[in-house]
Design an enzyme around this catalytic site. Structure first.
Site, PDB file in Angstrom:
ATOM      1  N   HIS A 121     -73.963  39.033 -17.486  1.00 52.36           N
ATOM      2  CA  HIS A 121     -74.124  38.366 -16.194  1.00 52.36           C
ATOM      3  C   HIS A 121     -72.731  37.949 -15.726  1.00 52.36           C
ATOM      4  O   HIS A 121     -71.959  37.362 -16.484  1.00 52.36           O
ATOM      5  CB  HIS A 121     -75.027  37.132 -16.360  1.00 52.36           C
ATOM      6  CG  HIS A 121     -75.071  36.290 -15.137  1.00 52.36           C
ATOM      7  ND1 HIS A 121     -75.259  36.813 -13.881  1.00 52.36           N
ATOM      8  CD2 HIS A 121     -74.933  34.939 -14.969  1.00 52.36           C
ATOM      9  CE1 HIS A 121     -75.236  35.830 -12.993  1.00 52.36           C
ATOM     10  NE2 HIS A 121     -75.035  34.689 -13.628  1.00 52.36           N
ATOM     11  N   ASN A 163     -70.556  35.661  -8.491  1.00 56.76           N
ATOM     12  CA  ASN A 163     -71.834  35.634  -9.211  1.00 56.76           C
ATOM     13  C   ASN A 163     -72.948  35.954  -8.208  1.00 56.76           C
ATOM     14  O   ASN A 163     -73.243  35.143  -7.330  1.00 56.76           O
ATOM     15  CB  ASN A 163     -72.005  34.233  -9.820  1.00 56.76           C
ATOM     16  CG  ASN A 163     -73.354  34.029 -10.473  1.00 56.76           C
ATOM     17  OD1 ASN A 163     -74.261  34.854 -10.366  1.00 56.76           O
ATOM     18  ND2 ASN A 163     -73.506  32.900 -11.163  1.00 56.76           N
ATOM     19  N   CYS A 215     -80.487  33.295 -12.353  1.00 58.80           N
ATOM     20  CA  CYS A 215     -79.636  34.481 -12.470  1.00 58.80           C
ATOM     21  C   CYS A 215     -80.184  35.469 -13.493  1.00 58.80           C
ATOM     22  O   CYS A 215     -79.738  36.614 -13.554  1.00 58.80           O
ATOM     23  CB  CYS A 215     -78.215  34.079 -12.859  1.00 58.80           C
ATOM     24  SG  CYS A 215     -77.392  33.080 -11.619  1.00 58.80           S
TER      25      CYS A 215
END
Ligand code: COA
Length: 329
Positions: free
Chosen positions: A254, A284, A114
């Site tokens: 994030h 996400n 990520c």
């Protein structure tokens, strides 16, 4: 030495919104459980032809280039953070280059879970500041739905697909990217990894053994590690730039999930209101999450010239990082 300025942002999402209630039709979960534990209400899933990883990345890039008034020929570097390139070979970067018609650029991918976007942005920043390139794209994109185990309720509820991009230009002004901190800890790779996949299992020897490249996650341990790492890396960035939490106008974290963001905000001396959040709508989105949120905030007029903006990330690897910038436009 030059400074690296973001002069355009863009993002792209698949059309299909997958609601929590729809996931409840194939695993034992509920909208109430997912919202309470993660803050996520829906996420986008790319199902259509023309919504491949490179297509989404190129669309986000075109929007960023339009904002920046930059033509494809002006680009000399394209760096893509992704773990879900359409193909093992070639890179998503080269496929984006082809779609854009950016024939003067060098293009490649970075794999950092990520954290892919901040790793890509830092690479672009270093190339720009050294004078090696003048105008570049940093992209974060993932179609993480393609590597989800849709029978595992612990992971499939969390993630979604999307893309975000920024145009970075070399500048002699004082503004731009002020600092980048990147970290990784390979000792903890087993907290989040793809099961087999790619070349780990030598398929030519294993015959017709089916691939199972889906994600496997230890959610509880990741949660704690994410909060500690994000807090540390944000504090490190504040210290290096001689800034306090008060100086930061907007913090784009994030978008892992709401509870991680809340816990990070609590342990940092930065008011929660300064955190930009869209995890409720997109889940996400892996490498795409920061540039997607940054673009939304920018297009809503929430970021002004001269503002201090902080980006913080965490992902598989494990990897984490922060970037502080002074907004240029
Ligand atoms: N729906 C309903 N129940 C679920 C569920 C779901 N989608 N997922 C797990 N459960 C159950 C578990 O089976 C467990 O049941 P049990 O008590 O009968 O064993 C119970 O809920 C609690 O599970 P637990 O894993 O302790 O929940 P949690 O509060 O830690 O929440 C996460 C799980 C995944 C939401 C949380 O650990 C998390 O957010 N981790 C970070 C993940 C992440 O963001 N990763 C990406 C980092 S880039």
């Amino acid at each position: 030495m030059f400074n690296a300025c973001i002069i355009g942002t863009g993002s792209a999402l698949p059309e299909k919104a997958l609601l929590n209630s729809e996931i409840g039709e194939f695993v034992d979960t509920s909208d109430e459980w997912i919202v309470r534990r993660t803050g996520i209400k829906e996420r986008r899933i790319s199902l259509k032809e023309g919504e491949g990883t490179a297509d989404l990345a190129a669309l986000a890039s075109q929007k960023a280039m339009e904002m920046a008034d930059v033509s494809p020929e002006e680009l000399d570097l394209i760096v893509v953070g992704t773990v879900t390139a359409d193909r093992l070979v070639p890179s998503a970067g080269c496929m984006v280059q082809q779609i854009l018609g950016a024939q003067n650029a060098a293009a490649f991918d970075i794999s950092a879970g990520c954290s892919g976007f901040l790793y890509a942005l830092t690479t672009v920043k270093n190339a720009t500041c050294s004078g090696a390139c003048k105008t570049a794209l940093a992209i974060g994109v993932d179609r993480i739905s393609t590597i989800l185990n849709w029978k595992d309720r612990g992971t499939c509820i969390l993630l979604g697909d999307g893309a975000g991009a920024v145009v970075v230009k070399a500048s002699e002004k004082e503004t731009g990217i002020l600092s980048s901190h990147l970290k990784s800890d390979g000792r903890l790779w087993e907290l989040l990894y793809s099961k087999e996949g790619n070349s780990y299992v030598p398929e030519c020897l294993e015959g017709l053994k089916p691939k199972s490249s889906y994600l496997v996650m230890d959610g509880n341990r990741l949660f704690k590690k994410a909060v500690n790492s994000l807090t540390d890396i944000a504090n490190q960035a504040l210290k290096q730039n001689n800034l306090s939490g008060e100086d930061i106008s907007i913090l784009v974290p994030h978008q892992a999930n709401m509870r991680i963001i809340q816990a990070t905000a609590q342990s940092l001396d930065i008011p929660f209101e300064k955190f930009y959040i869209n995890v409720d709508r997109y889940g996400n989105t892996s490498s795409a999450s920061i540039p997607l949120a940054l673009d939304e905030a920018n297009r809503k007029g929430l970021i002004k010239k001269g503002d201090y903006v902080m980006l913080i990330t965490f992902g598989a690897g494990l990897t984490w990082g922060s970037t502080v910038l002074r907004w240029c436009f």
